[in-house]
Design a protein around this motif. Structure first.
Motif, PDB file in Angstrom:
ATOM      1  N   GLU A  91       0.836  -1.208   0.000  1.00 28.65           N
ATOM      2  CA  GLU A  91       0.000   0.000   0.000  1.00 28.65           C
ATOM      3  C   GLU A  91       0.870   1.258   0.000  1.00 28.65           C
ATOM      4  OE1 GLU A  91      -3.642   2.162   2.466  1.00 28.65           O
ATOM      5  OE2 GLU A  91      -2.816   0.266   3.191  1.00 28.65           O
ATOM      6  N   ARG A 118       0.983   4.069  -2.972  1.00 24.05           N
ATOM      7  CA  ARG A 118       0.717   5.495  -2.734  1.00 24.05           C
ATOM      8  C   ARG A 118       1.865   6.358  -3.262  1.00 24.05           C
ATOM      9  NH1 ARG A 118      -3.833   6.209  -0.105  1.00 24.05           N
ATOM     10  NH2 ARG A 118      -4.633   4.556   1.239  1.00 24.05           N
ATOM     11  N   ALA A 154      -5.333  -6.189  -2.670  1.00 21.34           N
ATOM     12  CA  ALA A 154      -6.483  -5.284  -2.566  1.00 21.34           C
ATOM     13  C   ALA A 154      -6.044  -3.838  -2.373  1.00 21.34           C
ATOM     14  CB  ALA A 154      -7.388  -5.726  -1.410  1.00 21.34           C
ATOM     15  N   ALA A 155      -5.013  -3.637  -1.544  1.00 17.50           N
ATOM     16  CA  ALA A 155      -4.512  -2.286  -1.290  1.00 17.50           C
ATOM     17  C   ALA A 155      -3.932  -1.676  -2.561  1.00 17.50           C
ATOM     18  CB  ALA A 155      -3.453  -2.320  -0.187  1.00 17.50           C
ATOM     19  N   GLN A 177      -4.622  -2.463  -5.704  1.00 13.73           N
ATOM     20  CA  GLN A 177      -5.695  -2.205  -6.672  1.00 13.73           C
ATOM     21  C   GLN A 177      -6.513  -0.968  -6.293  1.00 13.73           C
ATOM     22  OE1 GLN A 177      -7.342  -6.331  -6.621  1.00 13.73           O
ATOM     23  NE2 GLN A 177      -7.287  -6.118  -8.840  1.00 13.73           N
ATOM     24  N   SER A 178      -6.705  -0.762  -4.987  1.00 15.06           N
ATOM     25  CA  SER A 178      -7.485   0.372  -4.515  1.00 15.06           C
ATOM     26  C   SER A 178      -6.765   1.697  -4.769  1.00 15.06           C
ATOM     27  CB  SER A 178      -7.786   0.216  -3.023  1.00 15.06           C
ATOM     28  OG  SER A 178      -8.429   1.357  -2.511  1.00 15.06           O
ATOM     29  N   VAL A 179      -5.468   1.712  -4.478  1.00 15.12           N
ATOM     30  CA  VAL A 179      -4.691   2.953  -4.580  1.00 15.12           C
ATOM     31  C   VAL A 179      -4.228   3.219  -6.004  1.00 15.12           C
ATOM     32  CG1 VAL A 179      -2.574   4.121  -3.821  1.00 15.12           C
ATOM     33  CG2 VAL A 179      -3.909   2.776  -2.190  1.00 15.12           C
ATOM     34  N   PRO A 220      -5.026   1.495  -9.504  1.00 17.08           N
ATOM     35  CA  PRO A 220      -5.696   0.505 -10.357  1.00 17.08           C
ATOM     36  C   PRO A 220      -4.906   0.108 -11.597  1.00 17.08           C
ATOM     37  CG  PRO A 220      -7.202   2.271  -9.720  1.00 17.08           C
ATOM     38  CD  PRO A 220      -5.825   2.706  -9.304  1.00 17.08           C
TER      39      PRO A 220
END
Length: 290
Positions: free
Chosen positions: A82, A86, A133-134, A136-138, A140
């Motif tokens: 993550e 970022r 998941a992290a 893909q969320s931050v 894509p």
């Protein structure tokens, strides 16, 4: 092309350094150089090196220890990715994140596709799923590359463990009811550089060598190929016995079937994947030459 790689001392990062194309400026950082769990360190490193692509090869991979070290596993495998995502988002850097077959529950009977539902069985798999998941969320547009049963000429892996035990013992019991595909670090590194060369590619992909095997099949192949190439002496005589997973006492539950479908990777990158036994021969030949 500037590439930054985490997990410098790992077997994959070593292979990436060895096989980088001539036009690539690659910097690999150890955990001492860059703690991926520290968001400030991550941002500073990405800002300092300004890579076009960041390859996250850092991971907590102690599957059994993860059952009692959940916090550490999640810090490296979930918080770390993550933080990297970022920083890559902030600096407009492409991210290639390495994940695992352990995100699946192993109850399938045909190769898992990238879009199939995940259901990890243990802490290690849960931490890697959380990392996916992290990312893909931050970010894509990142690439998540799942792989399995990774080994190379150097480092701690199944192949080198088997070779050591085959020199020490005359009988080995190896699990025969877990099915997957061995993956040479050479294959993985070459595939990653193919991904680097195609900046338009994003999403989840699967990468292993071709074919399927049990751990028992893999061990027998290591024995036969190592004797043929002189990695083991010709007079080595080891009886390899197939055993059930229930006889192999471990803390973590492992997927009994984790063959990955690579068809989208092959199609989108225009590559061919070697059969796992051919790849094993290549790795063992490197041991002979080194």
């Amino acid at each position: 092309m500037r590439i930054l790689v985490t997990g410098r001392n790992g077997q994959l990062a070593r292979e990436l350094q060895k096989r980088k194309p001539r036009d690539v400026n690659l910097v690999a950082l150890t955990r001492n150089d860059l703690d991926v769990t520290d968001s400030n360190q991550v941002m500073q490193a990405v800002n300092k090196y300004k890579p076009d692509t960041l390859i996250n090869a850092a991971a907590y991979t102690a599957v059994d220890k993860a059952e009692s070290e959940r916090e550490q596993a999640f810090a490296i495998n979930a918080t770390g990715p993550e933080n990297l995502a970022r920083a890559c988002h902030e600096m407009d850097t492409r991210l290639i994140h390495i994940s695992t077959d352990f995100v699946f529950d192993g109850q399938g009977c045909s190769p898992y596709k990238p879009q199939d539902s995940i259901r990890p069985l243990g802490i290690y798999g849960e931490s890697k799923a959380a990392g996916e998941a992290a990312v893909q969320s931050v970010l894509p547009q990142a690439v998540i590359l799942r792989t399995a049963w990774v080994y190379g000429a150097h480092g701690a892996n199944f192949t080198n463990t088997m070779l050591r035990l085959m020199r020490e013992r005359d009988q080995l019991g190896v699990v025969a009811d877990q099915i997957g595909t061995p993956t040479s670090c050479i294959t993985l590194a070459e595939t990653i550089f193919s991904l680097v060369s195609k900046p338009e590619v994003s999403g989840i992909y699967h990468c292993t060598d071709a074919g399927t095997a049990s751990w028992y099949d893999f061990a027998v192949a290591i024995y036969e190929e190592a004797k043929n190439l002189g990695v083991l002496t010709k007079d080595a005589n080891v009886n390899i016995i197939p055993i059930g997973n229930a006889e192999y006492h471990s803390c973590a539950v492992r997927p009994s079937y984790s063959v990955l479908d690579k068809s989208s990777l092959v199609e989108d990158l225009g590559i061919e994947l070697k059969h796992w036994r051919q790849a094993l021969r290549q790795v063992l030949q490197e041991k002979v030459n080194s």
